[in-house]
Design a protein around this motif. Structure first.
Motif, PDB file in Angstrom:
ATOM      1  N   ILE A   1     -26.226   9.645 -24.581  1.00  0.00           N
ATOM      2  CA  ILE A   1     -25.062  10.247 -25.139  1.00  0.00           C
ATOM      3  C   ILE A   1     -25.564  11.618 -24.619  1.00  0.00           C
ATOM      4  O   ILE A   1     -24.880  12.696 -24.602  1.00  0.00           O
ATOM      5  N   ALA A   2     -26.805  12.600 -24.314  1.00  0.00           N
ATOM      6  CA  ALA A   2     -27.195  13.678 -24.033  1.00  0.00           C
ATOM      7  C   ALA A   2     -25.981  14.031 -22.535  1.00  0.00           C
ATOM      8  O   ALA A   2     -26.013  15.174 -22.073  1.00  0.00           O
ATOM      9  N   HIS A   3     -26.663  12.801 -21.892  1.00  0.00           N
ATOM     10  CA  HIS A   3     -25.967  12.860 -20.766  1.00  0.00           C
ATOM     11  C   HIS A   3     -24.584  12.756 -20.792  1.00  0.00           C
ATOM     12  O   HIS A   3     -23.870  14.404 -20.066  1.00  0.00           O
ATOM     13  N   GLN A   4     -23.652  12.554 -21.914  1.00  0.00           N
ATOM     14  CA  GLN A   4     -22.982  12.926 -21.650  1.00  0.00           C
ATOM     15  C   GLN A   4     -21.581  13.994 -22.618  1.00  0.00           C
ATOM     16  O   GLN A   4     -20.935  14.598 -22.026  1.00  0.00           O
ATOM     17  N   ARG A   5     -22.461  14.501 -23.510  1.00  0.00           N
ATOM     18  CA  ARG A   5     -22.513  15.738 -24.077  1.00  0.00           C
ATOM     19  C   ARG A   5     -22.812  17.401 -23.722  1.00  0.00           C
ATOM     20  O   ARG A   5     -22.117  18.021 -23.799  1.00  0.00           O
ATOM     21  N   VAL A   6     -23.731  16.778 -22.104  1.00  0.00           N
ATOM     22  CA  VAL A   6     -23.921  18.254 -21.431  1.00  0.00           C
ATOM     23  C   VAL A   6     -22.915  17.865 -20.654  1.00  0.00           C
ATOM     24  O   VAL A   6     -23.247  18.433 -18.845  1.00  0.00           O
ATOM     25  N   GLY A   7     -22.181  17.204 -20.195  1.00  0.00           N
ATOM     26  CA  GLY A   7     -20.615  16.926 -19.204  1.00  0.00           C
ATOM     27  C   GLY A   7     -21.364  16.277 -17.955  1.00  0.00           C
ATOM     28  O   GLY A   7     -21.315  17.010 -16.670  1.00  0.00           O
ATOM     29  N   GLY A   8     -22.103  14.905 -18.644  1.00  0.00           N
ATOM     30  CA  GLY A   8     -22.961  14.423 -17.048  1.00  0.00           C
ATOM     31  C   GLY A   8     -23.039  14.896 -15.906  1.00  0.00           C
ATOM     32  O   GLY A   8     -24.505  14.813 -14.908  1.00  0.00           O
ATOM     33  N   LEU A   9     -24.631  16.498 -16.964  1.00  0.00           N
ATOM     34  CA  LEU A   9     -25.532  16.736 -15.486  1.00  0.00           C
ATOM     35  C   LEU A   9     -26.986  16.395 -16.509  1.00  0.00           C
ATOM     36  O   LEU A   9     -27.296  17.733 -16.764  1.00  0.00           O
ATOM     37  N   SER A  10     -26.865  15.421 -16.096  1.00  0.00           N
ATOM     38  CA  SER A  10     -28.917  14.725 -17.044  1.00  0.00           C
ATOM     39  C   SER A  10     -29.477  15.010 -16.027  1.00  0.00           C
ATOM     40  O   SER A  10     -30.920  13.612 -15.598  1.00  0.00           O
ATOM     41  N   ALA A  11     -29.138  15.124 -14.381  1.00  0.00           N
ATOM     42  CA  ALA A  11     -30.245  15.374 -13.380  1.00  0.00           C
ATOM     43  C   ALA A  11     -31.028  16.834 -12.990  1.00  0.00           C
ATOM     44  O   ALA A  11     -31.573  17.322 -11.805  1.00  0.00           O
ATOM     45  N   GLY A  12     -31.300  17.198 -14.252  1.00  0.00           N
ATOM     46  CA  GLY A  12     -32.537  18.393 -14.268  1.00  0.00           C
ATOM     47  C   GLY A  12     -33.386  18.056 -14.278  1.00  0.00           C
ATOM     48  O   GLY A  12     -34.225  16.721 -14.055  1.00  0.00           O
ATOM     49  N   ASN A  13     -34.661  18.914 -14.146  1.00  0.00           N
ATOM     50  CA  ASN A  13     -36.059  18.175 -13.702  1.00  0.00           C
ATOM     51  C   ASN A  13     -36.812  18.469 -15.174  1.00  0.00           C
ATOM     52  O   ASN A  13     -38.356  18.064 -14.900  1.00  0.00           O
ATOM     53  N   GLY A  14     -36.096  17.637 -15.931  1.00  0.00           N
ATOM     54  CA  GLY A  14     -36.755  18.412 -17.499  1.00  0.00           C
ATOM     55  C   GLY A  14     -37.853  16.826 -17.740  1.00  0.00           C
ATOM     56  O   GLY A  14     -38.852  17.006 -18.754  1.00  0.00           O
ATOM     57  N   SER A  15     -37.280  15.779 -16.853  1.00  0.00           N
ATOM     58  CA  SER A  15     -38.284  14.878 -16.944  1.00  0.00           C
ATOM     59  C   SER A  15     -39.706  14.595 -15.773  1.00  0.00           C
ATOM     60  O   SER A  15     -40.654  13.696 -16.076  1.00  0.00           O
TER      61      SER A  15
END
Ligand SMILES: [Mg+2]
Length: 306
Positions: free
Chosen positions: A119-133
């Motif tokens: 859901i977050a991946h879609q809401r932030v425009g496909g930019l969930s490859a950050g270093n947060g995990s």
């Protein structure tokens, strides 16, 4: 030979220290740090979060959520980790990243842990490859170090909660494979040993490339693969815990997270006793971090002999 329990403790204390050392200069460029501070070698306060010396940010706070959950439950339990994340979120979540914020907001509104990251991946425009995990996943490496399949599965699940992108998921698995290698094996063949186990091609290539990178090639951004490369590079191109962390936080950019990831790797190799006492002494929650690492060590040992 470093005592195994010292390596478990060094890993989590190292993560918190890298975060605390990098936090005051987070977001500054390499040149700006040099102009203002020369070379950062000591814990000091300040930064955009206005922290005191030895205080840390979201990286360590979220690592503690995972470590407390593992100790409380005696195993990796993503639903319980979500409850811990939400408790931290409710309490103000100092320094939280955007993707994590969107995912935790979705979780608070009833999304399952399996769906929140997407859901977050879609809401932030496909930019969930950050270093947060990758900044928070080290406790899973300690728990699962003796079982590679479980380590990969749990590391990926821990990322999915907030960071759905396969590079973030496999980045967490790759980092934890590296940490587990350092706990029990030699550092000399680190990259060779982990590269073949990484199934996501971009992550595999990024990790393999660290071997031939020069300092100019290191990009200290918040992109998961840049952070993973930067942390591995600083660990592999230095020969003490202190030098590894100093090189990591002086790269500039996402200094607290690069410091945290490099600190987890370096602490797992050098062990708690090799971490300078002038850094350990002011570290916030040092006692609890050591206690959690000790309890995860006992859990991991119990799993191995059972
Ligand atoms: Mg942070």
């Amino acid at each position: 030979m470093v005592n195994l329990i010292e390596r478990f403790r060094g890993c989590l204390v190292g993560l918190a220290l890298g975060d605390a050392l990098g936090a005051p200069v987070e977001g500054m460029g390499r040149e700006e740090i040099e102009q203002r501070y020369g070379r950062v070698r000591e814990l000091f306060g300040g930064g955009w979060l206005g922290l005191g010396p030895g205080e840390w940010t979201d990286d360590t706070a979220m690592m503690l959520c995972i470590a407390r959950s593992i100790v409380g439950k005696g195993r990796f339990d993503p639903e319980d980790i979500v409850l811990k994340f939400l408790g931290w979120f409710q309490a103000g979540a100092l320094g939280i990243g955007r993707t994590t914020w969107v995912a935790l907001e979705a979780l608070r509104n009833g999304a399952s842990w399996q769906d929140a990251g997407q859901i977050a991946h879609q809401r932030v425009g496909g930019l969930s490859a950050g270093n947060g995990s990758i900044m928070r996943c080290a406790p899973i490496a300690l728990l699962d170090a003796k079982n590679r399949e479980r380590l990969i599965k749990d590391s990926i699940a821990s990322s999915l909660i907030t960071h759905w992108d396969p590079r973030a998921c496999w980045g967490a698995a790759a980092l934890n494979l590296a940490i587990s290698q350092l706990l029990y094996e030699d550092r000399g063949v680190l990259l060779d040993k982990i590269v073949g186990k990484i199934e996501q091609p971009e992550v595999r290539q990024a990790v393999a490339k660290v071997e031939v990178m020069r300092m100019e090639d290191v990009v200290p951004s918040g992109f998961v693969l840049d952070t993973l490369q930067a942390a591995l590079w600083c660990f592999l191109n230095t020969s003490s815990f202190e030098d590894a962390l100093v090189s990591a936080v002086n790269l500039g950019g996402d200094t607290d997270t690069i410091g945290a990831v490099c600190g987890a790797l370096s602490g797992a190799w050098y062990g708690l006793e090799k971490i300078p006492s002038r850094w350990q002494q002011p570290l916030a929650s040092r006692g609890e971090i050591i206690e959690l690492a000790t309890k995860i060590y006992e859990l991991a040992l119990f799993r191995t002999i059972r």
